[in-house]
Design an enzyme around this catalytic site. Structure first.
Site, mmCIF file in Angstrom:
data_model
loop_
_atom_site.group_PDB
_atom_site.id
_atom_site.type_symbol
_atom_site.label_atom_id
_atom_site.label_comp_id
_atom_site.label_asym_id
_atom_site.label_seq_id
_atom_site.Cartn_x
_atom_site.Cartn_y
_atom_site.Cartn_z
ATOM 1 N N ASP A 24 4.418 -5.479 5.589
ATOM 2 C CA ASP A 24 3.343 -6.223 5.413
ATOM 3 C C ASP A 24 3.179 -7.000 4.016
ATOM 4 O OD1 ASP A 24 0.629 -7.497 6.203
ATOM 5 O OD2 ASP A 24 -0.237 -5.690 5.265
ATOM 6 N N ASP A 26 -0.283 -8.721 2.230
ATOM 7 C CA ASP A 26 -1.232 -8.405 1.577
ATOM 8 C C ASP A 26 -1.715 -6.617 1.383
ATOM 9 O OD1 ASP A 26 -1.489 -10.766 1.282
ATOM 10 O OD2 ASP A 26 -3.181 -11.206 2.528
ATOM 11 N N ASP A 197 -0.951 -1.537 5.363
ATOM 12 C CA ASP A 197 -2.017 -0.975 4.796
ATOM 13 C C ASP A 197 -2.968 -0.843 6.002
ATOM 14 O OD1 ASP A 197 -4.395 -3.222 3.931
ATOM 15 O OD2 ASP A 197 -2.485 -3.991 4.518
#
Length: 282
Positions: A24, A26, A197
């Site tokens: 991922d 961000d 996250d």
């Protein structure tokens, strides 16, 4: 916990390991939202209003504090589509080119670049999967040494965004993308790794044999602890030398510059921020 990979049989660096590492973007590779970072240059160029820019900061705060569930992300997607309708693709690309080095390069986690380097040394294919727009994701993926990226794309007609999202790289679609890449490249997903996250990336993490939570939101942390998945903390952004990515071919529908989670500029659908900002856009 450190970001070091578990021991594996030695693999010559010139020979692919037969596995991929899916990242991922961000809060996994960069500290914060790649899209939110562009609120200020968008404001300067007149693409968004000052009220939208102020609201974007509040929206980002809410996401950081509570995490983004599927309903919230769908609201963001709808609002973003309406907001971007009519924006000139050439203008957006110019803004990104002008601002990317100063805005994004200092946000890259040192721990993430070290981990990506380990994967590359082991012969893994490094793939960035992001709900952010293609114009932002491509140069960041090149910056950190990823082999490829998949990101959200918006349809373009006559040089402007139409408001229709052609490809939304989010949630279950990230897992599907990983499966397609594994099938195309001959990887066993059981040998592949994924890092994220967000609880919204749970399908991706479940799809691979080696999932890892990085700076997880509360929901993903609970899930990782229940399943015994590794949890990494990345906390040291470092400025990297910028390496611009090649522009997409003109025949390919351009990606939206802002994230589907662009909080910035576009989270008008949240109940707590429900007053109209642009004519007819809720």
């Amino acid at each position: 916990m450190s970001g070091a990979l578990p021991p594996r049989p030695p693999t010559p660096s010139s020979t692919p390991s037969g596995a991929a590492a899916f990242f991922d973007l961000d809060k996994t590779i960069i500290a914060g939202s790649s899209a939110l970072a562009f609120s200020r240059p968008f404001l300067r160029k007149g693409l968004i209003t000052r009220r939208a820019a102020l609201r974007s900061g509040y929206a980002q705060l809410l996401l950081v504090l509570s995490g983004a569930d599927a309903n919230t992300m769908e609201s963001l997607r709808r609002s973003l589509s309406a907001l971007c309708t009519g924006w000139e693709v050439a203008q957006i690309r110019t803004i990104v080119d002008e601002a990317l080095h100063d805005i994004v390069a200092p946000l890259v986690y040192a721990e993430a670049t070290d981990l990506i380097a380990e994967h590359r040394a082991a012969g893994d294919e490094v793939v960035v999967l992001s709900a952010s727009g293609l114009e932002v994701v491509e140069p960041i993926a090149a910056l950190v040494g990823a082999h490829r990226c998949l990101a959200t794309r918006m349809t373009v007609a006559d040089g402007r965004y139409t408001g229709e999202i052609e490809y939304y790289c989010y949630g279950e679609e990230k897992a599907q993308a990983a499966r397609r890449i594994a099938d195309e490249r001959g990887y066993r997903l059981a040998d592949c790794r994924a890092y994220s996250d967000s609880i919204t990336d749970l399908p991706l993490l479940e799809a691979v044999g080696h999932p890892t939570a990085v700076n997880p939101d509360r929901a993903l942390r609970r899930e990782a602890e229940l399943r015994g998945w590794p949890i990494l903390t990345f906390a040291h952004p470092v400025r990297l030398r910028f390496r611009p990515a090649a522009p997409p071919a003109p025949v390919v529908a351009a990606g939206i510059v802002v994230a589907a989670a662009l909080v910035g500029a576009g989270w008008f659908g949240h109940r707590r921020l429900s007053r109209p900002v642009l004519g007819g856009v809720p």
